[in-house]
Every structure is written in C-alpha cells, then in structure tokens.
Design a protein around this motif. Structure first.
Motif, PDB file in Angstrom:
ATOM      1  N   ALA A 180       0.466  -1.017  -0.192  1.00 13.54           N
ATOM      2  CA  ALA A 180      -0.036   0.141   0.173  1.00 13.54           C
ATOM      3  C   ALA A 180       0.752   0.863   0.014  1.00 13.54           C
ATOM      4  CB  ALA A 180      -0.728   0.215   1.133  1.00 13.54           C
ATOM      5  N   TYR A 181       0.330   2.811  -0.844  1.00 17.01           N
ATOM      6  CA  TYR A 181       1.573   3.361  -0.804  1.00 17.01           C
ATOM      7  C   TYR A 181       1.194   5.054  -0.199  1.00 17.01           C
ATOM      8  CZ  TYR A 181       4.858   6.640  -2.076  1.00 17.01           C
ATOM      9  OH  TYR A 181       5.613   7.996  -2.147  1.00 17.01           O
ATOM     10  N   ALA A 182      -0.241   5.242  -1.682  1.00 17.22           N
ATOM     11  CA  ALA A 182      -0.700   6.324  -1.216  1.00 17.22           C
ATOM     12  C   ALA A 182      -2.330   6.329  -2.010  1.00 17.22           C
ATOM     13  CB  ALA A 182       0.401   7.416  -1.898  1.00 17.22           C
ATOM     14  N   PHE A 183      -2.827   4.906  -2.105  1.00 13.46           N
ATOM     15  CA  PHE A 183      -4.283   5.643  -2.457  1.00 13.46           C
ATOM     16  C   PHE A 183      -5.048   6.428  -1.578  1.00 13.46           C
ATOM     17  CE2 PHE A 183      -8.528   2.355  -4.166  1.00 13.46           C
ATOM     18  CZ  PHE A 183      -7.872   3.986  -5.051  1.00 13.46           C
ATOM     19  N   GLU A 309       0.574   2.345  -8.797  1.00 14.86           N
ATOM     20  CA  GLU A 309       0.668   3.619  -9.561  1.00 14.86           C
ATOM     21  C   GLU A 309       1.913   4.490  -9.404  1.00 14.86           C
ATOM     22  OE1 GLU A 309      -2.925   4.515 -11.977  1.00 14.86           O
ATOM     23  OE2 GLU A 309      -3.129   2.294 -12.710  1.00 14.86           O
ATOM     24  N   VAL A 310       1.479   5.260  -8.172  1.00 15.93           N
ATOM     25  CA  VAL A 310       2.303   6.050  -7.576  1.00 15.93           C
ATOM     26  C   VAL A 310       3.275   6.347  -6.939  1.00 15.93           C
ATOM     27  CG1 VAL A 310       1.277   8.007  -5.722  1.00 15.93           C
ATOM     28  CG2 VAL A 310      -0.336   7.282  -7.297  1.00 15.93           C
ATOM     29  N   LEU A 311       3.444   4.613  -6.434  1.00 18.35           N
ATOM     30  CA  LEU A 311       4.704   4.905  -6.012  1.00 18.35           C
ATOM     31  C   LEU A 311       5.822   3.722  -7.441  1.00 18.35           C
ATOM     32  CD1 LEU A 311       6.594   2.921  -4.194  1.00 18.35           C
ATOM     33  CD2 LEU A 311       5.308   0.865  -4.648  1.00 18.35           C
ATOM     34  N   MET A 312       5.385   3.808  -8.698  1.00 17.81           N
ATOM     35  CA  MET A 312       6.314   4.054  -9.752  1.00 17.81           C
ATOM     36  C   MET A 312       6.688   5.672 -10.349  1.00 17.81           C
ATOM     37  SD  MET A 312       7.036   0.829 -10.341  1.00 17.81           S
ATOM     38  CE  MET A 312       7.534   0.699 -12.180  1.00 17.81           C
ATOM     39  N   ARG A 313       5.457   6.044 -10.668  1.00 16.87           N
ATOM     40  CA  ARG A 313       5.718   7.531 -10.274  1.00 16.87           C
ATOM     41  C   ARG A 313       6.631   8.069  -9.792  1.00 16.87           C
ATOM     42  NH1 ARG A 313       1.441  11.675  -8.914  1.00 16.87           N
ATOM     43  NH2 ARG A 313       2.781  11.476  -6.846  1.00 16.87           N
ATOM     44  N   ASP A 314       6.684   7.570  -8.259  1.00 14.65           N
ATOM     45  CA  ASP A 314       7.585   8.405  -7.597  1.00 14.65           C
ATOM     46  C   ASP A 314       8.508   7.783  -7.699  1.00 14.65           C
ATOM     47  OD1 ASP A 314       5.272   9.974  -6.482  1.00 14.65           O
ATOM     48  OD2 ASP A 314       5.418   9.311  -4.530  1.00 14.65           O
ATOM     49  N   LEU A 315       9.084   6.358  -7.850  1.00 12.77           N
ATOM     50  CA  LEU A 315      10.992   6.201  -7.590  1.00 12.77           C
ATOM     51  C   LEU A 315      11.659   7.007  -8.456  1.00 12.77           C
ATOM     52  CD1 LEU A 315       9.880   2.233  -7.513  1.00 12.77           C
ATOM     53  CD2 LEU A 315      11.461   3.555  -5.998  1.00 12.77           C
TER      54      LEU A 315
END
Length: 360
Positions: A180-183, A309-315
């Motif tokens: 889980a990250y930022a949904f 998706e947000v996690l990948m964007r932030d990497l």
C-alpha cells in the motif's frame, strides 16, 4: 515413437535436476539478536543450502513480514514445497527472516500482555524500521557483505520501502510485494473503514487499542474474499490453508488460551496504514536509490493498482524499476497454484542487470 522418445530424453534431465534440487539439504539456524532499543530482542532465522560458503552482495536476502503473521509461516511454511526460503536457498541464496518487535518469537512489551484497550497501538512503522536496521546490520556484519536484498510483503513492503528511503546505501535491491502506498480512496485502510474515528474523521480510531486478535477463520475469510470465484480450490489447495493457519497460531504462546484460538497482532501497522491511505505519507519513494520491483496479484485488496502506479511514479531516483501484476492471483499469491509466475518474476529481477532499461 521417436518423437515421444526425443521429448522424454529432453524432459528427463530437467525432471531429475528438479528432484535433486528438492532433495538438497537445507541448513537452518534460529537465534535471538539485540534490537536497536533497550529490552528489544529479535528472532532471526537463516536458511541456506548445506555446504554453501558463498556470501556476496548478490546472494544475501532478508524477508520482511507483514501486518498480522510473523515471518516463519509467511516465508518458511513447512508444508510440501511451499517454503519460499527453501526455494531461494536451493538457488544459491543465503536467506534470512525475522519477527518485528511484539510479533512471533521476538520480545513483547508489557502492553501486549494487558487488555488491548489500555494502550495505544504498538510497533509503529518507525520502530519496525529500526528492527529492520538491526537485522540488516547483523547480517551484513556476519557475512562481511556491504549490501543485501530486502523482500517485503504487505506492510513488510511498506516498511521495506520506508527503510530503503533512509538507507539505500545498505541495499542491493528491494522487492515490494503488495505494497500500500498513497491511494487516498483505499476501501480497506482509509476513510470510512473501522480504522477511522467517526467523530474526528482525520484521526485514527484509537479505540482499537494496542493490538488485535487474529483467528484462522478471519484469515481464511479474508483470503476467500479476494478469490473471485465460488470454488476457492481452483486457486489453492486446502492443505496449505490449514498449514498456514496452524503455524500462524503457533507463533503466539497465548493463542490456545482464547476461544477460538487467536494470535495477538500489533495495531501500529493499522494506524500508519490509515495515515498512508488518507494522504499522510510516512516516506516517499523518491528517496529510494536502489533497483526496485513492485509486484502484486490481480485481486489484491491491500495493494491496489492505484497504490502501485503512484509508487512507480515516485521512484524517480532508482537505476531500475519494474511493476508486475500476476493475473488470477490474490494477496496470498505465494501460496496459490499460480505462484510459479510470481516467483519467476522475482527471481528474474534479482538476476537482471541494472543497466536494463526501466519498465513501467
């Protein structure tokens, strides 16, 4: 007939090789190490192929467990060939797992022996990250390696990412399995769930107390809820469900004192996950600087595609990043019939050259 003989001559060596790998003896060592804080003792298990004397940055792996179940049922289930640790050990990896404070065979603070309502959630993520650090430093020193790989599942993926955002210099690669990250519309962890204080919507529901109780029935019901067909046997065998639940309960010496039997699971994860799922991140993936694999099952309800998706964007600062979704799989894909695709994706990532072009 000649064609059948040719196919048999091709497959037989592979079959024999697989049988030899399954028969290869595995060394296991259990011990307790000091944590970073006074009175914290951490249970650590090591597994590797018998006779292995190779210890390098490339072949040392540490598993990080999730929110409810400690490390050994997750990663070293003693049922058929379901031990992930044994699988990696037979591939030449030196594998470690450990229990975070207040979990499993690690030390428990006094709040875990009192009624849950008397204390706020224990084992917050920042403390779990300190436990990861203690184990990482112990393993690095023990094998004289400068870096190692972390594989975290569920909350273990979240705390692995958190640790990596602070200590990328100690890591070779990380695998974030079902993070889980930022949904902000998370239906299991965010607003509108039991984790929210209904009178103060921005606040966690501290009425949940220091810990919660996990039963075999609750665990199975959660798993059942993610399998999108009525016949759950198409996804898994009943034996692995029974074995997992039995080994899960055995990690808490008090589980048999309650009816039905249940283990105590700290609620720090729930408080922090609620914050993550309502827009208040504890860590940011842009602070990670090591190759990263993000992986989850198609029907996972802890880690949604929007999280990943947000996690990948932030990497933004990693030399290699991959996101893999395993079809027809749940949060528990490592115990399901479709697990081979999951394992193969991770093993390919662990061996892939860093120079490979990052894939979304």
């Amino acid at each position: 007939m000649r064609r059948h003989l040719a196919v048999l001559s091709f497959l037989l060596p592979l079959l024999l090789l697989g049988m030899a790998a399954q028969a290869q003896p595995i060394t296991k060592e259990d011990e307790q190490i000091d944590g970073a804080d006074p009175s914290v003792r951490l249970f650590v298990r090591m597994k590797m192929a018998e006779g292995n004397a190779r210890f390098t940055d490339d072949n040392v792996v540490v598993f990080v467990h999730g929110a409810t179940t400690p490390s050994t049922p997750d990663f070293d289930l003693s049922y058929k060939d379901y031990s992930w640790a044994d699988r990696l050990a037979r591939l030449g990896y030196v594998v470690y797992m450990f229990d975070k404070r207040n979990y499993g065979f690690s030390s428990r603070e006094p709040a875990m022996d009192k009624p849950a309502a008397e204390n706020r959630p224990v084992t917050r993520s920042y403390l779990a990250v300190r436990d990861i650090g203690s184990v990482v430093d112990f393993v690095r020193k023990r094998h004289s390696v400068s870096k190692l790989t972390l594989i975290g599942w569920s909350w273990g993926a979240m705390t692995t990412g958190y640790f990596a955002s602070l200590h990328s210099d100690k890591l070779r690669r990380i695998v974030l399995y079902a993070p889980a990250y930022a949904f902000a519309q998370h239906t299991n962890l965010g607003a509108g769930t039991a984790l929210q204080n209904k009178r103060k919507p921005l606040e966690f529901n501290y009425g949940l107390g220091a810990y919660r109780l996990g039963t075999a029935a609750a665990n199975t019901a959660r798993w059942d809820g993610e399998i999108p067909i009525e016949n759950k046997g198409e996804y898994r065998e009943q034996g692995v469900v029974d074995a997992f639940n039995a080994e899960m309960l055995a990690t808490d010496p008090t589980s048999g004192s309650r009816t039905p039997p249940s283990l105590r699971a700290p609620n720090g994860v729930l408080e922090d996950s609620f914050m993550q799922a309502t827009g208040r991140r504890m860590w940011n993936a842009s602070s990670i600087y090591v190759p990263t694999l993000v992986i989850a099952g198609q029907y996972d309800t802890w880690s949604y595609p929007e999280d990943r998706e947000v996690l990948m964007r932030d990497l933004t600062n990693v030399p290699l990043k991959k996101s893999v979704m395993i079809p027809d799989a749940t949060h528990f894909v490592l115990f399901e019939k479709n697990r081979e695709q999951f394992f193969q994706a991770i093993e390919d990532f662990l061996k892939s050259p860093v120079a490979e072009v990052s894939k979304p």
